[in-house]
Design an enzyme around this catalytic site. Structure first.
Site, PDB file in Angstrom:
ATOM      1  CG  ASP A 204      -1.756  -1.179   1.429  1.00  0.00           C
ATOM      2  OD1 ASP A 204      -1.913  -1.722   0.444  1.00  0.00           O
ATOM      3  OD2 ASP A 204      -2.047  -1.527   2.644  1.00  0.00           O
ATOM      4  CD  GLU A 373      -8.720  -3.528  -1.601  1.00  0.00           C
ATOM      5  OE1 GLU A 373      -9.466  -3.610  -0.452  1.00  0.00           O
ATOM      6  OE2 GLU A 373      -7.836  -4.288  -1.992  1.00  0.00           O
TER       7      GLU A 373
END
Length: 498
Positions: A204, A373
């Protein structure tokens, strides 16, 4: 000029005068010695400009480093074990008188004798470059091939104070004594080039370039948010992690920190991250916002709010359209993990209705789970694009999709158009590429993508995901092209302007 001091300088104990000798006798002896053997003048050592060096003590074998990997003015110069970090790299900037300022690669500041001191034991710190005499050094070549550095203002040498062999020992100035504590070896830093991965445990990821440096954060999994800083993109690979926030003790957000992003909005840095109340149960995951009270993404930060306190939500980012600020995030809507949007009154407060702008509908969005997402915004030429990650991160087919704002109202789902095929998917030994961000080159002419990927089809959502970067190009129709994942180890041209 007045500056705060860091305490009284370290002072060595003076050697005692031999007993029975008068000052007159001592003076005569010294004069005779000088007449008998006048030393040759010290020779200047050659140093290369535009070359970064690691500077190693001939006495301890440790290297020069700014204490605490600091980028702040007044931080002390110390010695440390060699790590290859930018805080241990220095170069020489030539002054008009032929001397040099010694510049830290990490901070851009130069080595400075504190408070223009001429005393033995005075500490050396880093300070913004003003080309003052106490920031100028003359490199002196020693007969054993080492180099000493004489300060132009004080005439004293850069010295490992007290000859300590310990990491963290201070470095200051002292009169020339020829000891190994004043001798340094200059080791040029090889330019190994930019190559993936930038980080091994780097899920991430988020990178921004600001005011001469790159900043990077990734998921930590614990109670902290950490950040790296480097003046080159390649330098992020070895830059130290600095904890910029710790939620230990805050029960509702103590654990499982994911996906930090930092954004400059109206001149202030905000840090948006996901965390919850457990390391094992993710039902409490929510977005939280920090506000910097400093001038860089490193903070320091203060907690300002939880934008969506009453619902599960992850992977937040900001979108600005006109004068309006919006929050984008991922949330379950029925059986679909979807991308959602709402207007904000400030960077930590959501107001008004919430809308779903993307939900899984194509085959490449439902592998291992119905997932949309990690939205990320990319703008160019007046057009607004949003990438998102599709399918489960537990599969090698985690991939990137693309939305474009083709209408006028971001809250209207019909104002968004989804590209029917994925725009970045596995290839070249990289599996599950996704959860990306965007940043620009130092000169603002290039767009780059940062994302994570695995090196095996079976690695899934854990700490095996690596941080990777590559340049974004633009097609003739004005849409972004991400190409294929660049293979590990392939050398990339650095961003324009480095």
């Amino acid at each position: 000029m007045t500056r705060p001091t860091s305490g009284p300088p370290f002072r060595r104990t003076a050697h005692a005068r031999p007993a029975g000798l008068t000052l007159g006798v001592l003076a005569a002896l010294l004069l005779a010695l000088c007449l008998a053997a006048t030393p040759a003048p010290l020779a200047r050592a050659a140093v290369a400009l535009d070359q970064w060096y690691v500077v190693t003590s001939a006495h301890s074998g440790l290297v020069l480093q700014i204490e605490g990997e600091s980028v702040e003015s007044h931080a002390d110069l110390v010695q440390a074990n060699r790590t290859g970090a930018e805080s241990q790299q220095f170069r020489f900037l030539e002054s008009a008188d032929g001397s040099y300022r010694i510049q830290s690669r990490l901070s851009g500041q130069v080595l400075d004798v504190l408070d223009f001191s001429q005393a033995d034991g005075a500490p050396v710190i880093q300070w913004p470059d003003h080309d003052y005499a106490n920031q100028r050094w003359v490199p002196i070549e020693r007969s054993d091939g080492t180099t000493s550095f004489r300060n132009v203002h004080s005439g004293k040498m850069l010295d490992l104070l007290d000859g300590s062999p310990a990491p963290g020992a201070p470095v200051g100035q002292f009169g020339d004594n020829g000891l190994d504590a004043q001798r340094w070896e200059l080791d040029p830093v090889a330019d190994t080039g930019l190559a993936n991965p930038l980080r091994s445990n780097g899920a991430d990821p988020w990178i921004q370039y600001s005011d001469g440096a790159y900043y990077m954060s990734t998921t930590t999994w614990d109670s902290t948010v950490t950040m790296r800083r480097a003046t080159t993109l390649a330098g992020l690979a070895t830059a130290p992690d600095t904890v910029v926030w710790d939620d230990a003790g805050a029960a509702s957000r103590c654990c499982s920190h994911w996906a930090p992003e930092f954004h400059e909005i109206d001149g202030t840095w905000y840090l948006l991250y996901t965390s919850g109340s457990s390391q094992t149960n993710f039902d409490g995951q929510k977005l939280h916002v920090l506000r910097s009270t400093g001038s860089t993404p490193m903070g320091p930060y203060e907690f300002v709010g939880t934008p969506l306190p009453g619902q599960w939500n992850i992977d937040g980012t900001y979108l600005e359209v006109g004068d309006e600020l919006y929050l984008l995030w991922s949330e379950w809507v029925g059986e679909d993990q979807s991308v959602r949007i709402a207007r904000m009154t400030n960077p930590w407060t959501v107001t008004g209705p919430q809308a779903t702008i993307s939900r899984p509908e194509h085959s490449w969005e439902i592998r291992g789970g119905r997932t949309n997402e990690a939205p990320a915004v990319l703008e160019r030429g007046g057009r607004t694009f949003v990438t998102f990650s599709a399918s489960s991160c537990n599969t090698p087919d985690y991939t990137l999709g693309l939305l474009e704002l083709t209408g006028s109202d971001p809250l209207d789902p019909s104002a968004w158009t989804k590209t029917p095929d994925p725009v970045l998917e596995r290839g070249n030994g990289v599996f599950g590429p996704g959860h990306n961000g965007f940043f620009t080159s130092p000169d603002g002419t290039e767009d780059w993508i940062v994302y994570h990927g695995n090196t095996s089809a079976t690695q899934g959502c854990g700490d095996t995901r690596q941080t990777r970067v590559q340049r974004v190009t633009w097609d003739d129709d004005g849409t972004p092209s991400f190409g294929e994942p660049v293979p590990s180890g392939e050398v990339l041209a650095p961003p324009s302007g480095e």
